[in-house]
Design a protein around this motif. Structure first.
Motif, short mmCIF file in Angstrom:
data_model
loop_
_atom_site.label_atom_id
_atom_site.label_comp_id
_atom_site.label_asym_id
_atom_site.label_seq_id
_atom_site.Cartn_x
_atom_site.Cartn_y
_atom_site.Cartn_z
N GLU A 144 0.84 -1.19 0.00
CA GLU A 144 0.00 0.00 0.00
C GLU A 144 0.88 1.25 0.00
O GLU A 144 0.57 2.23 -0.67
CB GLU A 144 -0.91 0.03 1.23
N TRP B 44 -2.97 -3.07 -4.63
CA TRP B 44 -4.17 -2.57 -5.28
C TRP B 44 -3.77 -1.82 -6.55
O TRP B 44 -2.61 -1.45 -6.72
CB TRP B 44 -4.94 -1.61 -4.37
N LEU C 257 -5.26 3.62 -4.48
CA LEU C 257 -5.64 3.74 -3.07
C LEU C 257 -5.87 5.21 -2.73
O LEU C 257 -4.99 6.04 -2.92
CB LEU C 257 -4.55 3.17 -2.16
N TRP D 129 2.30 -3.79 -6.05
CA TRP D 129 1.26 -3.11 -5.28
C TRP D 129 0.13 -4.08 -4.94
O TRP D 129 -0.18 -4.99 -5.70
CB TRP D 129 0.69 -1.94 -6.07
#
Length: 503
Positions: free
Chosen positions: A110, A224, A227, A222
Motif C-alpha cells: 500500500e 491494489w 488507493l 502493489w
C-alpha cells in the motif's frame, strides 16, 4: 492551503477551568510533520515532528506507534518506549523519528520506500497537552523536506524526483505527481481530461479545494490498482486505464467526495458508489460503450450477499461487485420514479451532509426526501435480502434523455420462417492443459475435468489472463520473484523462470 489543516477533533486538557470560561478566545500551537528520504536504508525515512509553542502551555506528551523510533530529540525526553515528554522550557522542540514506511495489504504494498523514492502516509502521533489561562488548541501542519508532494492531511506523501502537472476543474485544483520511473499507460492528457470530466459533472458536494494524485510506478508489487487515503489524496498505478469501465483514476477520485461517517449497514456504499460512478462518468465521457458500461455493472458475482449486513456477504469484496450493481439499479429506479428530475447524485449529496454515522435508516430517509416517497420495498428486496436487481438496458435512462415507455406490440400471426443460408461461424478451439480435451476460446472451465481455463483473481475469482491487476476488484494478480524479478500469477508456488519457492 497545501499541506495544512486545522484538526477539529483534537481535544486539549485544561488545568484551570474557571479561567478558561472567562477567556474563550482560542490560542494555538503548531505541530509540523515533515519527512525526507534516507538513501542508506531502504524501507525507512526520516520523519520530523517540530513544534512552535504558546506561552500558556505547561506540558506536552506524544504517543506514537511501534513502527516509529525516536532517533534524536531536542526539548523532549523519552518517558516510555513509544512516548515522549516535553521538558517544559524549550520553545521550539523537535523529534526526529526513524519511520518504517512499508505497508502491505492484499498480497502487495500500500505504501513503500525504495531508497530513491517513497510513497507513504504520515503516521498518527497522539498529542495531549495541559495549559493555564485561555484555551490552547493544536494546529497540525504537514510538509516535506525535499522534492515531493503532500496532501493537506499528510495521508498521501511522495518523496523523490518527479514532474508535476496541475490544472483546475470543477472548482478544484488538481496536482499530479509523476515519478521519474513511472510510465503512464494512458496519456497524461487523457488522465487529466478524465479527472476534469468527473470533477465538472459529479454534483454530490464534498469538494476539496485541492486534490493530490500520485502516479505509482508499476515495477512495485502493489496490493491494489489504486488507493485513496485521507481527505484529498490518492495514488493510482501508472498502468491504470481511462478507457475501461473500472476507471481507477475516477474510482479513487470519487472516494475523495465521500464525506459521510461510516456505518456497517451502509458499508456497501463505500465501493458501490465509487465503482458505479467510475463506470457512469467514463461512459458519459465517451470512453466506453454503453454495452461495456452495462456489462460491467450487471455482474453476478457475490449476488447472494446481503448488503446491509457485512457478516452475510459471500466475499469481503461484495461491495465492489453486488454493491455497484445495486447502486446502478437504484439510480435507475430513482430516475424512473421522478421522471428523470432526480438521480442518486441527489441522494449522495444528502448523505454527505448527514449528522453522525450514515445508518441504513438514514439512507432510506435521504432517498424518501429525494424521491418524494419511500422505496422501502425495493431496498428490503435488494439491500436487506440476497436478491439482485436488473440494471436497465435503456441507454437514455443513464444519459438523462427522456425515456418513453414502449406501447405493447400488437399480436401478429406467426408464419413459417423462410429458409436461410447456413452461416459458418469460426470458433477457436484449443486443448485443456490438464486432460487434453478440446475447449473453445470462450469457455471458462473445461467440461471434461473442470480445470479453470483462465487464471483467477485470488480475491473476487474473476478470470484473468496477463493483466497485472484484476479488472474486477483491482487486486494485484502478478507477483515479482525476489530472486530473478520474473512476474507471475500470485497463485504460483514456484517461480517458472528460476524455480524459487514462494512464501
Amino acid at each position: 492551503m497545501t499541506g495544512r489543516r486545522r484538526d477539529k477533533y483534537v481535544r486539549s486538557h485544561d488545568i484551570n477551568t474557571s479561567r478558561r470560561d472567562r477567556i474563550p478566545m482560542a490560542r494555538t500551537f503548531t505541530q509540523k510533520l515533515s519527512a525526507e528520504l534516507d538513501p542508506t536504508a531502504e524501507g525507512l525515512v526520516h520523519l520530523y515532528a517540530e513544534f512552535s509553542l504558546h506561552s500558556n502551555l505547561r506540558s506536552i506528551t506524544l504517543s506514537f506507534p511501534d513502527y516509529l523510533g525516536a532517533e534524536e530529540l531536542r526539548g523532549f525526553s523519552q518517558s516510555q518506549r513509544h512516548q515522549c515528554e516535553w521538558d517544559g522550557a524549550t520553545q521550539n522542540p523537535w523529534i526526529r523519528f526513524r519511520y518504517d514506511v512499508n505497508r502491505t495489504n492484499a498480497g502487495g504494498y500500500e505504501f513503500v520506500d525504495t531508497g530513491s523514492w517513497a510513497l507513504l502516509k504520515y503516521p498518527p502521533i497522539n498529542t495531549s497537552w495541559k495549559y493555564t489561562g485561555g484555551r490552547v488548541e493544536l494546529d497540525r501542519q504537514y510538509d516535506i523536506r525535499q522534492d515531493g508532494i503532500v496532501s493537506s492531511d499528510g495521508s498521501i506523501v511522495y518523496l523523490g524526483p518527479h514532474r508535476e502537472e496541475s490544472f483546475r476543474a470543477g472548482g478544484q485544483r488538481f496536482r499530479i505527481a509523476i515519478p521519474t520511473n513511472a510510465s503512464l499507460r494512458a496519456s497524461l492528457a487523457d488522465v487529466c481530461a478524465s479527472l476534469s470530466f468527473a470533477a465538472e459533472n459529479l454534483d454530490v458536494g464534498g469538494k476539496n479545494d485541492e486534490v493530490i494524485v500520485v502516479v505509482a510506478p508499476s515495477n512495485i508489487n502493489w496490493g491494489w490498482g489504486g488507493l485513496q487515503s485521507g481527505v484529498n489524496g490518492f495514488w493510482a498505478v501508472d498502468s491504470s486505464y481511462v478507457d475501461h469501465a473500472n476507471n481507477t483514476w475516477i474510482h479513487e477520485y470519487v472516494h475523495t467526495r465521500q464525506e459521510w461517517d461510516r456505518d456497517q449497514s451502509t458499508r456497501w456504499l463505500i465501493e458501490g458508489t465509487t465503482n458505479y460512478y467510475a463506470a457512469l462518468l467514463t461512459f458519459l465521457d465517451g470512453r466506453v460503450s454503453f454495452s461495456a458500461f452495462h456489462r460491467y455493472l450487471e455482474t453476478d458475482r457475490h449476488a447472494n450477499s446481503v448488503l446491509v449486513d457485512p457478516g452475510r456477504w459471500t466475499s469481503p469484496n461484495a461491495y465492489y461487485t453486488k454493491g455497484r450493481r445495486v447502486t446502478a439499479a437504484l439510480d435507475a429506479k430513482i430516475r424512473r420514479e421522478t421522471g428523470g428530475s432526480k438521480t442518486f447524485e441527489d441522494v449522495f449529496r444528502r448523505i454527505n451532509r448527514v449528522d453522525g454515522s450514515l445508518t441504513h435508516g438514514k439512507l432510506k430517509t435521504a432517498i424518501r426526501n429525494v424521491v418524494g416517497h419511500g422505496l422501502e420495498d425495493w431496498l428490503a428486496t435488494y439491500v436487506e435480502q440476497s436478491r439482485v436487481p436488473d440494471v436497465p438496458t435503456e441507454e437514455a435512462l443513464f444519459t438523462g434523455d427522456t425515456v418513453s415507455v414502449p406501447e405493447p406490440e400488437p399480436e401478429v400471426e406467426e408464419t413459417e420462417p423462410e429458409e436461410e443460408d447456413e452461416v459458418e461461424i469460426e470458433i477457436e478451439v484449443d486443448d485443456c492443459p490438464v486432460c487434453g480435451a478440446a475447449v473453445e476460446s470462450d469457455q471458462q472451465f473445461c467440461a471434461a475435468c473442470g480445470t479453470a481455463l483462465f487464471r483467477q483473481c485470488p480475491v473476487c475469482g474473476r478470470g484473468v489472463t496477463d493483466e497485472p491487476y484484476c479488472p474486477e476488484c483491482g487486486t494485484a494478480i502478478q507477483e515479482e520473484c525476489d530472486v530473478c524479478g520474473h512476474r507471475q500469477h500470485s497463485s504460483e508456488e514456484y517461480c517458472p523462470k528460476c524455480g524459487t519457492k514462494f512464501g
